[in-house]
Design a protein around this motif. Sequence first.
Motif, PDB file in Angstrom:
ATOM      1  N   LEU A 353       0.830  -1.211   0.000  1.00 25.97           N
ATOM      2  CA  LEU A 353       0.000   0.000   0.000  1.00 25.97           C
ATOM      3  C   LEU A 353       0.865   1.262   0.000  1.00 25.97           C
ATOM      4  O   LEU A 353       0.468   2.302  -0.538  1.00 25.97           O
ATOM      5  CB  LEU A 353      -0.931  -0.004   1.217  1.00 25.97           C
ATOM      6  N   LYS A 354       2.046   1.162   0.590  1.00 23.88           N
ATOM      7  CA  LYS A 354       2.969   2.302   0.619  1.00 23.88           C
ATOM      8  C   LYS A 354       3.839   2.347  -0.638  1.00 23.88           C
ATOM      9  O   LYS A 354       4.741   3.182  -0.743  1.00 23.88           O
ATOM     10  CB  LYS A 354       3.859   2.215   1.865  1.00 23.88           C
ATOM     11  N   GLU A 355       3.557   1.427  -1.560  1.00 23.37           N
ATOM     12  CA  GLU A 355       4.301   1.328  -2.822  1.00 23.37           C
ATOM     13  C   GLU A 355       5.796   1.152  -2.574  1.00 23.37           C
ATOM     14  O   GLU A 355       6.646   1.828  -3.153  1.00 23.37           O
ATOM     15  CB  GLU A 355       4.031   2.557  -3.702  1.00 23.37           C
ATOM     16  N   ASP A 356       6.064   0.198  -1.691  1.00 19.92           N
ATOM     17  CA  ASP A 356       7.453  -0.163  -1.378  1.00 19.92           C
ATOM     18  C   ASP A 356       7.629  -1.652  -1.705  1.00 19.92           C
ATOM     19  O   ASP A 356       7.602  -2.509  -0.811  1.00 19.92           O
ATOM     20  CB  ASP A 356       7.733   0.108   0.105  1.00 19.92           C
ATOM     21  N   PRO A 357       7.788  -1.972  -2.996  1.00 18.25           N
ATOM     22  CA  PRO A 357       7.820  -3.387  -3.404  1.00 18.25           C
ATOM     23  C   PRO A 357       8.972  -4.180  -2.796  1.00 18.25           C
ATOM     24  O   PRO A 357       8.832  -5.372  -2.529  1.00 18.25           O
ATOM     25  CB  PRO A 357       7.938  -3.314  -4.931  1.00 18.25           C
ATOM     26  N   GLU A 358      10.109  -3.538  -2.584  1.00 18.79           N
ATOM     27  CA  GLU A 358      11.252  -4.267  -2.021  1.00 18.79           C
ATOM     28  C   GLU A 358      10.944  -4.762  -0.609  1.00 18.79           C
ATOM     29  O   GLU A 358      11.237  -5.909  -0.256  1.00 18.79           O
ATOM     30  CB  GLU A 358      12.491  -3.365  -2.008  1.00 18.79           C
ATOM     31  N   ALA A 359      10.347  -3.901   0.196  1.00 18.82           N
ATOM     32  CA  ALA A 359       9.987  -4.300   1.560  1.00 18.82           C
ATOM     33  C   ALA A 359       8.913  -5.383   1.533  1.00 18.82           C
ATOM     34  O   ALA A 359       8.966  -6.352   2.309  1.00 18.82           O
ATOM     35  CB  ALA A 359       9.499  -3.090   2.348  1.00 18.82           C
ATOM     36  N   ALA A 360       7.947  -5.229   0.625  1.00 20.69           N
ATOM     37  CA  ALA A 360       6.874  -6.224   0.521  1.00 20.69           C
ATOM     38  C   ALA A 360       7.440  -7.597   0.180  1.00 20.69           C
ATOM     39  O   ALA A 360       7.070  -8.615   0.794  1.00 20.69           O
ATOM     40  CB  ALA A 360       5.861  -5.788  -0.537  1.00 20.69           C
ATOM     41  N   VAL A 361       8.344  -7.628  -0.785  1.00 22.88           N
ATOM     42  CA  VAL A 361       8.961  -8.899  -1.194  1.00 22.88           C
ATOM     43  C   VAL A 361       9.763  -9.499  -0.038  1.00 22.88           C
ATOM     44  O   VAL A 361       9.730 -10.716   0.199  1.00 22.88           O
ATOM     45  CB  VAL A 361       9.864  -8.685  -2.429  1.00 22.88           C
ATOM     46  N   ALA A 362      10.463  -8.653   0.698  1.00 25.93           N
ATOM     47  CA  ALA A 362      11.285  -9.142   1.814  1.00 25.93           C
ATOM     48  C   ALA A 362      10.417  -9.765   2.906  1.00 25.93           C
ATOM     49  O   ALA A 362      10.733 -10.843   3.429  1.00 25.93           O
ATOM     50  CB  ALA A 362      12.116  -7.994   2.384  1.00 25.93           C
ATOM     51  N   TYR A 363       9.323  -9.082   3.257  1.00 22.13           N
ATOM     52  CA  TYR A 363       8.423  -9.621   4.288  1.00 22.13           C
ATOM     53  C   TYR A 363       7.799 -10.947   3.823  1.00 22.13           C
ATOM     54  O   TYR A 363       7.708 -11.915   4.590  1.00 22.13           O
ATOM     55  CB  TYR A 363       7.317  -8.620   4.615  1.00 22.13           C
ATOM     56  N   LYS A 364       7.369 -10.976   2.571  1.00 19.56           N
ATOM     57  CA  LYS A 364       6.748 -12.199   2.044  1.00 19.56           C
ATOM     58  C   LYS A 364       7.749 -13.349   2.011  1.00 19.56           C
ATOM     59  O   LYS A 364       7.400 -14.497   2.289  1.00 19.56           O
ATOM     60  CB  LYS A 364       6.202 -11.942   0.638  1.00 19.56           C
ATOM     61  N   ALA A 365       8.977 -13.029   1.668  1.00 20.27           N
ATOM     62  CA  ALA A 365      10.011 -14.070   1.610  1.00 20.27           C
ATOM     63  C   ALA A 365      10.234 -14.680   2.991  1.00 20.27           C
ATOM     64  O   ALA A 365      10.367 -15.905   3.133  1.00 20.27           O
ATOM     65  CB  ALA A 365      11.311 -13.488   1.066  1.00 20.27           C
ATOM     66  N   GLN A 366      10.265 -13.821   4.013  1.00 21.64           N
ATOM     67  CA  GLN A 366      10.426 -14.336   5.383  1.00 21.64           C
ATOM     68  C   GLN A 366       9.247 -15.227   5.779  1.00 21.64           C
ATOM     69  O   GLN A 366       9.431 -16.294   6.372  1.00 21.64           O
ATOM     70  CB  GLN A 366      10.531 -13.168   6.368  1.00 21.64           C
TER      71      GLN A 366
END
Length: 384
Positions: A353-366
């Motif tokens: 939602l904050k348009e931060d794809p790198e953080a989103a991918v990192a959280y999902k990966a964890q």
Amino acid sequence: MGLVKKAIKFLLSDTWIAGFSRLIPIVFGFLAFYSWDDFRTWFDENVGATLLAKVVFIGLLFVSAQWVFVLRRAHLELEPERDQLRSNLSQVQSELTELRNGMVPVSPEASFIEGISLYISSLSEKGRDRHVLRLRDTLSRHLWVEGLLRARIAVGDAAANAAARLGDDHKQIAALIDDLGWTLVAMEKRTLAKEKIELGLKIAERVGSPYWVSKAHRHLAGIATIDRRFKEVYEALQKSELAADEIDDDKQKAEMLGGIKYATAVALLFEGKYEEALKFAQESADIRDQNGDVTRSVRSYALRGKILLRIGDSTSRGEAEAVFHRGLREAQSVGRRDEIIRNLNGLAKIAELKEDPEAAVAYKAQANEMIQETPVPYELLDKL
């Protein structure tokens, strides 16, 4: 050329064979009695000159000719079946080849489930009912947390039957309501789940066990929540709360009341009543905190975060992010891997939602890495 083909076809036809099979004995009979001196002489010398010998010989010829006809007919009648059998055999061989080529090795998890199921079935057949109940006490929670639902069903079914034979009502109730009932809900078999829970509820009411009466109604409310029958949900939760008030043990009572508040919050979330849902989620957390039930209290964070996300305004999103971060820390401190995963997924949603794809991918990966190690136990919240 056409006449030759027709002649050959006629000679091989059933009509010709039938006629020929009857013609043979007539011809030989005529030769034997009336014609050709040489043949008659040969016949008299080698077969017999008496009338009886001639009759027997002609009879044998007739029977032989008839058998030729019968065998030919049988061959023709069985030919389609023989061809079908050959076709079926070819198909089976082809399927076996495909199975061999595409056969997947049995996983250790599948072997474990099969082994547990066979072992507990063997114990039941041998009448080792107390052993079955001890096994249920040891394995039930582990099988649930690890997502080994089929094994939990096998253990629960055996335990329910063993307890019934031993007259242990409380063990039977626990197996019916939790091991079978709620596990079947997780397996999307809600009709059967409801039957098991209602049977457990009936026994719990008969023996006067308010804890299990309350839990049964709460589980029934969960089923109704999935099916979005909200009137039924709140009726069941009201019955659950009434039963919980009769529980003598304060810790058990607080545990049950906290669970009822949590279930109410989830139902309200399903119904889209977010402000009310948030209120009940907080009440659930407060009850559990007061009871010192940290492993259950931590569940409220992911729930509150999801509710705040559904409210949708920027303020609520900011609050949701803070709640997910707090929930992640608390879940890590008590080792609730399922709640760690839920809060990581919540933070991934915030990052999107904050348009931060790198953080989103990192959280999902964890989260995905943890899911590979430990399946997330069933939770109604994950249905949204």
